[in-house]
Write an enzyme that holds these catalytic residues in place. Structure first.
Site, PDB file in Angstrom:
ATOM      1  N   SER A  98       1.532  26.836  41.074  1.00  0.00           N
ATOM      2  CA  SER A  98       1.463  28.040  41.905  1.00  0.00           C
ATOM      3  C   SER A  98       2.828  28.278  42.528  1.00  0.00           C
ATOM      4  O   SER A  98       3.785  27.533  42.284  1.00  0.00           O
ATOM      5  CB  SER A  98       0.407  27.867  43.012  1.00  0.00           C
ATOM      6  OG  SER A  98       0.808  26.854  43.918  1.00  0.00           O
ATOM      7  N   LYS A  99       2.936  29.313  43.345  1.00  0.00           N
ATOM      8  CA  LYS A  99       4.217  29.690  43.933  1.00  0.00           C
ATOM      9  C   LYS A  99       4.836  28.578  44.766  1.00  0.00           C
ATOM     10  O   LYS A  99       6.057  28.539  44.932  1.00  0.00           O
ATOM     11  CB  LYS A  99       4.048  30.940  44.795  1.00  0.00           C
ATOM     12  CG  LYS A  99       3.884  32.232  43.992  1.00  0.00           C
ATOM     13  CD  LYS A  99       3.854  33.429  44.915  1.00  0.00           C
ATOM     14  CE  LYS A  99       3.779  34.739  44.144  1.00  0.00           C
ATOM     15  NZ  LYS A  99       3.768  35.907  45.041  1.00  0.00           N
ATOM     16  N   ARG A 100       4.012  27.673  45.291  1.00  0.00           N
ATOM     17  CA  ARG A 100       4.582  26.605  46.113  1.00  0.00           C
ATOM     18  C   ARG A 100       5.468  25.668  45.295  1.00  0.00           C
ATOM     19  O   ARG A 100       6.266  24.908  45.854  1.00  0.00           O
ATOM     20  CB  ARG A 100       3.472  25.804  46.797  1.00  0.00           C
ATOM     21  CG  ARG A 100       2.630  24.961  45.851  1.00  0.00           C
ATOM     22  CD  ARG A 100       1.627  24.097  46.611  1.00  0.00           C
ATOM     23  NE  ARG A 100       0.790  23.349  45.700  1.00  0.00           N
ATOM     24  CZ  ARG A 100      -0.309  23.796  45.139  1.00  0.00           C
ATOM     25  NH1 ARG A 100      -0.708  25.041  45.406  1.00  0.00           N
ATOM     26  NH2 ARG A 100      -1.027  23.043  44.319  1.00  0.00           N
TER      27      ARG A 100
END
Length: 506
Positions: free
Chosen positions: A273-275
């Protein structure tokens, strides 16, 4: 045997995630490797999320990766249109068939009632799925709900007992008990189809023979197989209706095979994910990753081949790819490995190839225009060999040599504080004189002049080169200094050294 037909069917509600790109790639490789068709279908029936901008972005990302499609937006084929919002009458006709045949029924619960029912089921320790409360309403009950102004959803009946099984090309034999699956919505209250209906109908209408998708959709498979059974094996769609509803549908009634792909995880082994940083194909493009490297890397995210190398061209992947070599365990997205692969491939580009690949990034940085002037085109070509060993992505190049394309430089405060102090003033004065006196303006002559200053002042090469580098480039990092300075106009370089002299402190 029908002609192999694989598809990629993204919902245009954002950017193309690397997980979706890998799904598209595997389908593309299968189609190309089996001399079949790769179909691109846009699933935009959720009007609250789908956007035209997202669709265009996804198409551009696929083009960037080189995943061309045989049928789809812009490449019309016999089974179009290939955008679901243009096929709504087809879904409505099939939904009506299922309702009239008794396979589907109207359900009038409000969203609030469904939430309350799920909460009650959880409190009692029962499965939270739909309990079938409106399966067998009387006409009077239906009329009462309608009188209240309720608009029904359409749910498909699931068998009360038994199992459904299928052979997954990645996971082997998979079986579900119908008792664990609840009746599901195929048409929303506003008349729009859900994913399960539209996706299944389109796969049938377009003659898709393989459905390769993420494992997160595994639970949808038994529901879709049930729909296939009703529409094909139970003969719900007879010959007349076939021509009325699926006028271009292939002759074959073969139920497609399935391949459910493992999720892609980050270094922490959690779903990517974006993290974890960049996850969109377009972001990797902006960062300067080569499309052939990204394709190679994505293929290895779950798939393996018995070879001594992990480097494959698209042609080699097409020849070797098969779903039986796709693993079941989560696939690690190792960004460091991707960067290393990209850097290695950049090193193999010729000067001309690298300059051509770099040009769009220099345009984005505002350093050159399109097309570049002859002077800038020549400078890019001359810089290519100096940059090749120092970058892992194409976007890293422009900041390194931006000072070569501008008349003025911006000085990095930390670099000035660290390197323009003490005897740096003497070094700059001497460098200006020595460089001005050179008859030959080439790397060897510049190198000799700077080394002469280091010897004269009994300084290390770093103590001599760094003040000059900061004066000319505005920062402490650049490609090899003499080779880079040789590419600059002599008068411009001497002017920068003079202007930097007042910045020296201490």
């Amino acid at each position: 045997m029908p002609t192999p037909r694989a598809r990629f069917s993204p919902a245009p509600s954002g950017w193309l995630h690397v997980g979706g790109a890998r799904t598209a790639l595997y389908n593309w490789l299968y189609a190309r490797g089996h001399h079949g068709a790769f179909v691109l279908r846009i699933e935009d029936t959720d009007a609250t999320r789908a956007t035209r901008e997202s669709m265009e972005g996804m198409l551009e990302a696929l083009r960037f990766l080189g995943l061309d499609w045989d049928e789809g937006p812009g490449v019309e084929g016999p089974y179009g249109p290939y955008v679901q919002s243009e096929r709504t009458s087809l879904y409505a006709a099939v939904a009506d068939l299922l309702l009239k045949a008794g396979y589907a029924y109207d359900a009038y619960e409000t969203p609030e009632e469904l939430v309350a029912a799920r909460a009650e089921a959880e409190r009692q320790g029962r499965p939270p799925g739909y309990d079938g409360a409106h399966r067998d309403l009387t006409d009077e009950q239906r009329q009462a709900f309608l009188a209240e102004g309720r608009e029904p959803t359409l749910r498909l009946r699931i068998p009360d007992e038994g199992t459904v099984a299928f052979d997954d090309a990645v996971r082997g034999r998979i079986e579900f008990a119908w008792a664990d699956i609840s009746d599901f919505v195929i048409q929303r209250a506003d008349g729009t189809p859900t994913y399960l209906l539209a996706n299944t109908v389109d796969d049938l209408a377009m003659g898709i023979t393989l459905i390769a998708r993420g494992e997160d959709l595994l639970s949808a498979t038994p529901r879709q197989l049930h729909l296939w059974d009703l529409l094909l094996r139970d003969g719900l769609i007879d010959e007349a209706l076939t021509h009325a509803i699926f006028p271009a549908r292939p002759e074959s009634n073969v139920v497609p095979s399935y391949a459910h792909l493992p999720i892609i995880v980050g270094a922490d082994r959690k779903k990517l994910s974006k993290r974890h940083g960049a996850v969109a194909v377009d972001e990797f493009r902006r960062q300067g990753f080569l499309p052939e490297v990204l394709v190679n890397f994505l293929a290895l995210c779950g798939w393996g081949y018995d070879a001594t190398t992990e480097r494959f061209s698209a042609e080699e992947l097409t020849e070797r790819f098969s779903f039986d070599r796709v693993g079941r365990n989560p696939a690690l997205f190792d960004t460091d490995k991707l960067r290393a692969m990209n850097g290695d491939r950049i090193k193999e580009l010729s000067d001309e190839q690298l300059a051509e690949r770099l040009q769009p990034y220099f345009e984005d940085a505002g350093l050159v225009v399109r097309p570049p002037s002859p002077e800038h085109a020549r400078l890019l070509l001359q810089l290519a060999p100096l940059l090749r060993e120092r970058i892992q992505t194409l976007a890293e190049a422009a900041p390194l040599v931006a000072f070569c394309f501008t008349d003025e430089v911006t000085y990095d405060e930390k670099a000035v504080a660290k390197h323009l102090k003490g005897r740096a003033g003497e070094v700059l004065d001497a460098a200006g004189e020595a460089l001005d006196a050179l008859d030959e303006w080439d790397a060897a002559s510049i190198h000799g002049a700077l080394d002469g200053i280091a010897e004269r002042f009994a300084l290390s090469r770093g103590k001599t080169f760094q003040p000059v580098r900061v004066a000319v480039a505005g920062k402490a990092v650049s490609p090899p200094l003499p080779e880079t300075l040789a590419l600059l106009d002599k008068a411009l370089l001497l002017d920068r050294i003079r202007k930097a002299r007042p910045l020296v402190s201490g």
